[in-house]
Design an enzyme around this catalytic site. Structure first.
Site, PDB file in Angstrom:
ATOM      1  N   LYS A   1       0.829  -1.216   0.000  1.00 13.34           N
ATOM      2  CA  LYS A   1       0.000   0.000   0.000  1.00 13.34           C
ATOM      3  C   LYS A   1       0.862   1.263   0.000  1.00 13.34           C
ATOM      4  O   LYS A   1       0.624   2.189  -0.773  1.00 13.34           O
ATOM      5  CB  LYS A   1      -0.915   0.034   1.243  1.00 13.34           C
ATOM      6  CG  LYS A   1      -1.885  -1.112   1.331  1.00 13.34           C
ATOM      7  CD  LYS A   1      -2.755  -1.025   2.580  1.00 13.34           C
ATOM      8  CE  LYS A   1      -2.009  -1.180   3.877  1.00 13.34           C
ATOM      9  NZ  LYS A   1      -1.411  -2.507   4.106  1.00 13.34           N
TER      10      LYS A   1
ATOM     11  N   GLU B   1       1.742   5.321  10.918  1.00 10.30           N
ATOM     12  CA  GLU B   1       2.600   4.372  10.209  1.00 10.30           C
ATOM     13  C   GLU B   1       4.056   4.596  10.608  1.00 10.30           C
ATOM     14  O   GLU B   1       4.342   5.318  11.551  1.00 10.30           O
ATOM     15  CB  GLU B   1       2.393   4.519   8.700  1.00 10.30           C
ATOM     16  CG  GLU B   1       0.979   4.187   8.245  1.00 10.30           C
ATOM     17  CD  GLU B   1       0.657   2.696   8.297  1.00 10.30           C
ATOM     18  OE1 GLU B   1       1.418   1.901   7.755  1.00 10.30           O
ATOM     19  OE2 GLU B   1      -0.358   2.337   8.912  1.00 10.30           O
ATOM     20  N   ARG B   2       4.979   3.998   9.857  1.00  5.84           N
ATOM     21  CA  ARG B   2       6.399   4.070  10.225  1.00  5.84           C
ATOM     22  C   ARG B   2       7.016   5.418   9.852  1.00  5.84           C
ATOM     23  O   ARG B   2       6.859   5.885   8.733  1.00  5.84           O
ATOM     24  CB  ARG B   2       7.174   2.955   9.515  1.00  5.84           C
ATOM     25  CG  ARG B   2       6.866   1.580  10.044  1.00  5.84           C
ATOM     26  CD  ARG B   2       7.438   0.520   9.135  1.00  5.84           C
ATOM     27  NE  ARG B   2       6.597   0.339   7.967  1.00  5.84           N
ATOM     28  CZ  ARG B   2       5.638  -0.590   7.870  1.00  5.84           C
ATOM     29  NH1 ARG B   2       5.429  -1.415   8.851  1.00  5.84           N
ATOM     30  NH2 ARG B   2       4.920  -0.685   6.783  1.00  5.84           N
TER      31      ARG B   2
END
Ligand SMILES: Nc1ncnc2c1ncn2[C@@H]1O[C@H](COP(=O)(O)OP(=O)(O)OP(=O)(O)O)[C@@H](O)[C@H]1O
Ligand SMILES: [Mg+2]
Length: 430
Positions: A157, A183-184
């Site tokens: 994604k 997220e990261r």
């Protein structure tokens, strides 16, 4: 204004008692603590009590400390000065470069929805070319519409989103906002480096509230980013591309906050007001007479379960979804798009033209046939098929391979040059 006093500190929730002079919901309060904590009024309870979020996770807050009203909501810088930069949910730069904050820098309250007439432009549909064959063909981006990229963990994604930002920035089709939600943080750096190397920072702005942060910034980041996008749409009459990775994490963060606030969950473990919150956010990602906001939102699917209520809720707001699948990834196809489950309500003659529409109907038919032939072949073998079926089967196989495409953002890890295809090339190829 008389200051209030902290009566309770519990995790990220702080209760502040005021006398007559109650703050408003959404107002920022300044705690007179050693770390000068910022509190955001989340709700008002009886007895002049403000229930607040400890925005900066100030651990020096204590009972009885004084809290001053600011009379202002949570404001972030917007406009030209934010372009090419990275910010956190509170509008503070994250890229280590100096930021000249002054009275001249426009600021906006992130909870305030601008007054707009929410009318779609009725002019001819504008197709935004992405250069990615599988997207331009199965789920084309149309100005002002919303697309989802959906899939379980690690199916691609983020890579696909970054490739879209890269290609759209390169083709100069608009101003891109990237919003990293839960997220990261490493991925933010990677995107920044890729855009910088390609000299593409000039048409992007990035805002991050990542997974290492508490749920407050992870919720606020989406609002901060959309506030800036609205500013460019309404004040600068721009067409905006709004990328959010990951919308599921927004719901998750909202859910964590609800738990802290002791709201009661229902539907599949999600607290019901979350869904109206998401709707408000989705409605802000809209077009009006000033300009358009086109959004691309990734949706993480927990345990690969597409029927998760949060997943369905986000999908409901979208014009189409690009479904990424582990099975396809295992066959070595990149991007790992499930061609049959990928859907778009925008594939109509009026929007994409007759040629594209007809081709897509034919391709869908061929892919459906391929699926059923596959189960037959599993039992009787390919040689037993009729010649016509065998031809169709091979054709479909070739077609599936055709949508394999090398990406610019994975050049380093794949050691292969990225590819860009115009819409025409894609349609001709098919
Ligand atoms: N198009 C591609 N070409 C080559 N490798 C890819 C591609 N897409 C994904 N990958 C590989 O798969 C890994 C995971 O991809 P990505 O981070 O985009 O997944 P994700 O769906 O965002 O995962 P998560 O749910 O954990 O956020 C990448 O680090 C990369 O190694
Ligand atoms: Mg990801």
């Amino acid at each position: 204004m008389n200051p209030g006093a902290i009566t309770e500190v519990r995790d990220l929730i702080v209760r502040v008692q005021f006398d007559e002079d109650q703050p408003e919901i959404g107002e920022i309060l300044h705690a007179q603590s050693p770390n000068k904590g910022l509190l955001l009024v989340s709700s008002l309870a009886s007895g002049n009590m403000a229930v607040c979020l400890n925005v900066l996770e100030d651990r020096s807050l204590q009972k009885n400390m004084a809290v001053k009203r600011s009379g202002k909501g949570l404001e972030v810088p917007v406009g030209e000065i934010t372009i090419g930069r990275i910010f956190d949910a509170l509008g503070r730069p994250l890229d280590g470069k100096p930021f000249q904050d002054s009275k001249d820098v426009p600021k906006r309250n992130i909870f305030k929805t601008p007054l707009s007439t929410m009318s779609f432009k009725t002019s001819a549909p504008d197709i935004l070319e992405t250069g990615i064959k599988v997207i331009d063909f199965f789920a084309p981006l149309l100005k002002g519409r919303k697309m989802g990229i959906i899939g379980g963990a690690g199916v691609g994604k983020t890579v696909l989103t970054m490739e879209l930002i890269h290609n759209i920035a390169k083709s100069g089709q608009g101003l891109s906002f990237f919003t990293g939600i839960g997220e990261r943080i490493r991925e933010g750096h990677e995107l920044y480096d890729t855009l910088k190397k390609g000299n593409l920072l000039g048409s992007t702005c990035m805002v991050f509230g990542q997974m290492d942060q508490n749920p407050v910034p992870r919720v606020l980041v989406a609002l901060a980013s959309v506030t800036n996008a609205e500013y460019f749409r309404d004040e600068k009459k721009k067409d905006i591309l709004f990328f959010a990775d990951n919308m599921y994490r927004y719901i998750q963060a909202r859910n964590e906050l609800s738990t802290l606030l002791e709201q009661v969950p229902s539907e599949g473990g999600y607290e019901p007001t979350i869904f109206s919150d998401v709707k408000v956010l989705q409605d802000r990602l809209s077009s009006n007479e000033n300009g358009s906001i086109t959004s691309i939102q990734t949706i993480y699917v927990p345990a690969d379960d597409l029927s998760d209520p949060a997943v369905l809720m986000i999908q409901h707001e979208l014009d189409g979804t690009i479904v990424l699948s582990r099975k396809v990834a295992e066959q070595g196809i990149r991007p790992a798009v499930d061609l049959i489950r990928t859907t778009s309500s925008l594939l109509s003659t009026e929007l994409v033209g007759e040629r594209h529409y007809k081709l897509s109907a034919e391709v869908q038919k061929l892919l459906q046939k391929y699926e059923s032939l596959r189960s037959i072949i599993a039992i009787i073998g390919e040689n037993e098929l009729s010649p016509a079926d065998r031809t169709d089967f091979r054709k479909a196989k070739e077609l599936i391979q055709y949508f394999n495409q090398d990406m610019f953002v994975t050049e380093k890890i794949m050691n292969k040059k990225g590819q860009y295809f115009t819409r025409d090339e894609t349609l001709n190829g098919i």
